[in-house]
Design an enzyme around this catalytic site. Structure first.
Site, short mmCIF file in Angstrom:
data_model
loop_
_atom_site.label_atom_id
_atom_site.label_comp_id
_atom_site.label_asym_id
_atom_site.label_seq_id
_atom_site.Cartn_x
_atom_site.Cartn_y
_atom_site.Cartn_z
N TYR A 93 8.55 11.91 -8.00
CA TYR A 93 8.46 12.69 -9.06
C TYR A 93 8.11 14.12 -8.83
CZ TYR A 93 9.85 8.38 -11.72
OH TYR A 93 10.45 7.31 -12.36
N LYS B 94 8.89 -0.90 -0.66
CA LYS B 94 10.33 -0.91 0.28
C LYS B 94 10.17 -0.58 1.73
CE LYS B 94 14.84 -2.00 -0.43
NZ LYS B 94 14.95 -3.32 -0.67
N ASP C 20 12.67 -4.92 -4.94
CA ASP C 20 13.87 -5.67 -5.54
C ASP C 20 13.47 -7.12 -5.59
OD1 ASP C 20 13.42 -5.83 -2.62
OD2 ASP C 20 15.66 -5.59 -2.30
N ASP D 268 7.20 2.90 -12.39
CA ASP D 268 7.78 3.35 -13.79
C ASP D 268 8.88 2.13 -14.02
OD1 ASP D 268 8.86 4.62 -15.68
OD2 ASP D 268 9.74 6.35 -14.57
N ASP E 33 8.40 -1.10 -17.09
CA ASP E 33 9.33 -1.42 -18.40
C ASP E 33 9.94 -2.63 -18.22
OD1 ASP E 33 8.88 1.25 -19.24
OD2 ASP E 33 10.79 2.00 -19.25
#
Length: 370
Positions: free
Chosen positions: A141, A191, A224, A248, A252
């Protein structure tokens, strides 16, 4: 205690839910003998409409001068064009950066009486009590980027997931300190099988934990796989550490374990939580501005109220008062009071103000009981 709290109602339902959170803080102040000063300011879409900027200098100054910041929500359809030069989200990202708030804390602790509100089986949700610590001011970001369609017309763009060792070390310590105070288990999300930045993340997190927190149990989980585990076995996790983008997304996802975004708070802080010098923090519900129900008085204020409890604990050092607010929320839910997002057959469904008033009353009754 005297404290100065900057209130940023923001957009959509933000003003409605922050109003109830402020009422709770005022009640706590009266009951426990504290004096809280509230300074209201603009952030997000409403700030764009009135000043042309998502984070006006006056707002930033008030936030820097205060002891803590309480935020409602930012954004909405009026400002939803992702190609616009000025967007509400820029105000929130800028505020985090300017205040040095590099760690976001999102607790997910399920209320037994609401397990059936989730789309996940109650037996899977039983015992879920986890904390996600998300790095907040680095990563993709904030890394170098190019939207080259506007520059060269070639239809190319890139964003860079850039992390420095220091950024990873400091958020790893926040997660480790939190894990020490809980069940001493930490899962770090990355990852690393694909991304170079994740390989650095894994290396640095391992180094911090092994050298400074050897008593903690550390596991590394690919993002994942974590997305799957949060649905399949969420109760297995204690503290979950993740970078900005991955954090992020999984927060959620984790929020839906509770059945509604309207139930979960968050805190953004800038230093280790159990230092004597308490951090200035930004406290906000994890839900968005919900423009479809704005102004109707039906938004769930509990996430904002629980964010106020986190404010009391982390920025003001008022653990007993924070616990009283959390206990009051649990008591009201146990009594069967519901807002429309968690409404159910035979439940007492009320609006934002009535729910806030019920929590205020429960805080008062809880104090009398002691």
């Amino acid at each position: 205690m005297k404290a100065r709290i900057t209130v940023l109602p923001g957009d959509g339902v933000g003003p409605e839910v922050t109003a109830e959170a402020v009422n709770i803080l005022e009640a706590v102040g009266q009951i426990y003998g504290h004096k809280f000063q509230f300074d209201q300011a603009l952030l997000g879409g409403c700030a764009i409409d009135q000043t042309g900027q998502p984070l006006p200098l006056e707002t930033l100054g008030l936030c820097q001068a205060g002891d803590a910041v309480l935020l409602g929500a930012v954004g909405g359809p009026r400002w939803s064009d992702p190609t616009a030069a000025v967007r509400p989200e820029q105000g929130l990202l800028g505020l985090r950066k300017q205040l040095g708030l590099f760690a976001n804390l999102r607790p997910v602790k399920l209320t037994p009486s609401l397990l059936h509100c989730s789309t996940i089986k109650p037996e899977v949700l039983a015992g879920v009590d986890l904390l996600v610590v998300r790095e907040l001011t680095g990563g993709i970001y904030f890394g170098p980027r190019l939207e080259s369609e506007a520059v060269t017309g070639r239809g190319e763009a890139f964003d860079t997931m850039l992390y420095h060792r220091q950024e990873i070390e400091r958020v790893a310590r926040v997660a480790a300190e939190a894990a020490q105070a809980r069940r001493r288990s930490l899962a770090s999300v990355d990852k690393a099988n694909v991304l170079a930045s994740s390989r650095l993340w894994r290396q640095v997190v391992t180094g911090v934990i092994e050298s400074e927190y050897p008593e903690l149990s550390l596991e590394h989980v690919l993002v994942d796989a974590m997305a799957m585990h949060l649905i399949r076995r969420p109760a297995a996790f204690d503290v979950v550490l993740a970078g900005n983008l991955f954090g992020d997304i999984i927060t959620d996802e984790a929020s839906m374990l509770a059945g509604s975004l309207g139930l979960l708070p968050s805190a953004s802080v800038g230093k280790d939580l159990n230092r004597l010098d308490l951090p200035r923090g930004l406290y906000e519900p994890i839900h968005g501005s919900a423009p479809d129900i704005a102004g109707q008085g039906i938004a769930n204020p509990l996430a904002a109220i629980l964010s106020a409890a986190m404010l009391l604990r982390h920025s003001l050092g008022l653990d007993a008062e924070a616990g009283a607010v959390e206990a009051a929320v649990a008591a009201v839910l146990d009594q069967g009071l519901r807002t429309i997002d968690i409404g159910e057959l035979n439940a007492s469904v009320v609006g934002s103000a009535a729910m806030g008033e019920a929590v205020c009353n429960a805080v008062t009754e809880g104090r009398r009981g002691h």
